[in-house]
Design an enzyme around this catalytic site. Structure first.
Site, PDB file in Angstrom:
ATOM      1  N   ALA B  35     -45.304  28.475 -30.158  1.00 62.45           N
ATOM      2  CA  ALA B  35     -43.854  28.102 -29.948  1.00 62.45           C
ATOM      3  C   ALA B  35     -43.696  27.026 -31.197  1.00 62.45           C
ATOM      4  CB  ALA B  35     -44.410  27.331 -29.211  1.00 62.45           C
ATOM      5  N   ASP B  36     -41.875  26.584 -30.868  1.00 61.94           N
ATOM      6  CA  ASP B  36     -41.571  25.882 -31.157  1.00 61.94           C
ATOM      7  C   ASP B  36     -41.164  24.022 -30.474  1.00 61.94           C
ATOM      8  OD1 ASP B  36     -39.498  26.249 -30.438  1.00 61.94           O
ATOM      9  OD2 ASP B  36     -38.314  26.899 -32.207  1.00 61.94           O
ATOM     10  N   SER B  37     -40.784  23.079 -30.252  1.00 59.68           N
ATOM     11  CA  SER B  37     -40.080  21.913 -28.895  1.00 59.68           C
ATOM     12  C   SER B  37     -40.063  22.737 -27.993  1.00 59.68           C
ATOM     13  CB  SER B  37     -40.068  21.010 -30.284  1.00 59.68           C
ATOM     14  OG  SER B  37     -38.585  21.432 -30.820  1.00 59.68           O
ATOM     15  N   LEU B  38     -38.581  23.862 -29.007  1.00 61.43           N
ATOM     16  CA  LEU B  38     -37.602  23.789 -27.721  1.00 61.43           C
ATOM     17  C   LEU B  38     -38.752  25.004 -26.822  1.00 61.43           C
ATOM     18  CD1 LEU B  38     -34.387  24.631 -29.686  1.00 61.43           C
ATOM     19  CD2 LEU B  38     -35.150  22.880 -28.112  1.00 61.43           C
ATOM     20  N   ASP B  39     -38.824  26.085 -27.666  1.00 59.23           N
ATOM     21  CA  ASP B  39     -40.204  26.609 -26.715  1.00 59.23           C
ATOM     22  C   ASP B  39     -40.762  25.891 -25.726  1.00 59.23           C
ATOM     23  OD1 ASP B  39     -39.273  29.635 -27.814  1.00 59.23           O
ATOM     24  OD2 ASP B  39     -40.688  28.824 -29.712  1.00 59.23           O
TER      25      ASP B  39
END
Lengths: 422, 77
Positions: B35-39
């Site tokens: 995941a990235d921060s938006l996820d």
């Protein structure tokens, strides 16, 4: 400095006729129509109930299977215009053989893909959802999934292209401006390779309602949608909305030759102009389009008698005959030797993608020495001085092809393409 | 109680496109599940929606792993 020449080395498209360049082109030459009843949303409340939708399917018979192009978990985060743009860009990059470029090449490879409206449907749906559930429910992917420059961003991230990253927004001239502007960046030395074009996905209740309100769409042919897009015909009553994307890979000529790339055509000229007249209508003398064509010829160092084929803007609206008159004025006596057609008769109006899709058709017309037909042209509204390739593709010599795009706001673009070594 | 873990797991699998067996208690959304921060913002929103709870931003920041999420949700519901 000697002028850097720009050639086309990759093509990609997804259109209402097919997913893929060759499949779309063969159906265009065959005179097929991509129009049908709207299935994308419940069209019971809007006036126009037909459009040219991309044929979704399992991927067989050139249908569009989104799973072939983008992972479902990534697709959820983007508007359809980005999905279509990515699909066409992936085809073009693969066609050009640029899927794996060196770090050094990547720095000299850029992207310029635009859209007329961008994430219209995402904006509409998110707004409705927010009205119901409140602003805390707005997805973090809403903004990056709706922004127009995010096809350019996504393509650069996917392939590591680190050159100029830009996006054009000029309504229905977007695709043509993107290709022209990207070619200029290569000519000026900002990049050696550019992935350029346009994408659109505006077949939504809001999109149809908006263009209906402008009185721009065909409304009278619900019984036979495939006959609704009929440029130059006396009985035309507006354009038919299309959707999709057309993307090309542009490359500096010596660069393309050095790596043995397949060269489709050369971008010979590019002209731009503004109407300074009206937000949605062209001036009756077609002055804006005329000056864009003239500027393109000047930049190509060509005279009007060099033009063999014109892919018209020809949207199936009242403005068709204004463009026709401007072309005839430009060509003068040479008009009788030229052929002009509107492929919008087959695929409808792809708005921001139209200019790039039609530039690709012009390139294929050069390659195959055939002018695609203007279908549904049964009774020309005026007696044309040139051939409009009515209802039948026209085999003919084509050394120079010109493609027109005119957009709301009075923004005009004209691209001139020729055989690479012609 | 395992119902909460199953429902959280289903959301994680759907949103991050990962195999179910990768979603173990200690799995970090960012370091292990891609995941990235938006996820992670979207995951928290999905948890809020699924369980009808509100997860304040400062609490959301403490939810780093699948185990953290299940624990927080069990306490909040």
């Amino acid at each position: 400095m000697e002028k850097r020449r720009v050639v086309v080395t990759g093509l990609g498209m997804v259109t209402p006729l097919a997913c893929g360049v060759e499949e779309t082109w063969s159906r265009i030459l065959d005179g097929q129509s991509g129009a049908g009843p709207i299935t994308r949303f419940d069209a019971s409340r809007v006036t126009t109930k037909y459009a040219c939708e991309i044929p979704y399917g399992d991927g067989s018979n050139a249908t569009f299977n989104p799973d072939d192009w983008m992972d479902p978990k990534d697709r959820r985060k983007v508007d359809d215009f980005i999905l279509y743009g990515m699909t066409a860009a992936m085809q073009a990059v693969r066609d050009a053989g640029l899927e794996n470029v060196s770090d050094e090449e990547a720095l000299r490879t850029g992207v310029m893909i635009g859209s007329g409206i961008g994430g219209l449907n995402s904006i509409a749906e998110t707004t409705l959802m927010m009205a119901e559930k409140g602003p805390r429910r707005v997805s973090p992917f809403f903004i990056p999934g709706a922004l127009i420059n995010l096809i350019s961003g996504q393509v650069s991230i996917k392939y590591g292209f680190k050159g100029p990253n830009h996006a054009v927004v000029t309504a229905c001239s977007t695709g043509a401006h993107a290709i022209g502007d990207a070619a200029r960046l290569i000519m000026l030395g900002d990049a050696d390779t550019m992935v350029a074009g346009g994408a659109e996905a505006a077949i939504s209740e809001l999109g149809i309602a908006g263009f209906n309100a402008c009185k721009a769409l065909s409304t009278k042919r619900e019984d036979a949608p495939e006959t609704a897009s009929r440029p130059y015909d006396e009985d035309r009553d507006g354009f038919v909305m299309g959707e999709g994307a057309g993307i090309v890979v542009l490359e500096e000529y010596e660069h393309a030759k050095a790596r043995g790339a397949k060269i489709y055509a050369e971008i010979l000229g590019y002209g731009l102009s503004g109407d300074a007249f009206h937000i949605t209508a062209p001036s009756e003398d077609g002055d804006g389009g005329f000056r864009a064509m003239q500027a393109a010829l000047n930049s190509a160092g060509l005279t009007p008698d060099a033009v063999d084929y014109i892919n018209a803007h020809g949207t199936s609206t009242m403005a068709d005959v204004i463009e026709l008159a401007a072309v005839e004025r430009l060509l003068g006596d040479h008009a009788k030797n030229a052929t002009m057609s509107s492929t919008k008769s087959s695929i409808g109006h792809l708005l921001g993608a139209a200019g790039s899709v039609e530039a690709i058709f012009s390139i294929l017309a050069l390659r195959d020495q055939v002018a695609p037909p203007t279908i549904n042209l049964d009774n020309p509204a005026v007696e044309p001085k040139l051939s409009l390739a009515a209802n039948k593709a026209e085999k003919r010599d084509i050394n120079v092809a010109l493609s027109n795009s005119f957009g709301f706001g009075g923004t005009n673009a004209c691209l001139i393409m020729g055989k690479a070594d012609g | 109680m395992s119902d909460v873990a199953d429902r959280v797991k289903k959301i994680v699998v759907e949103h991050l496109g990962v195999e179910e067996d990768k979603v173990v208690e200690s799995a970090s959304f960012i370091d292990d599940l891609g995941a990235d921060s938006l996820d992670t913002v979207e995951l928290v929103m999905a948890f809020e929606e699924e369980f009808g709870i509100e997860i304040p931003d400062d609490a959301a920041e403490t939810i780093q792993t699948f185990g953290d999420a299940v624990k927080f949700i069990k306490e909040a519901t």
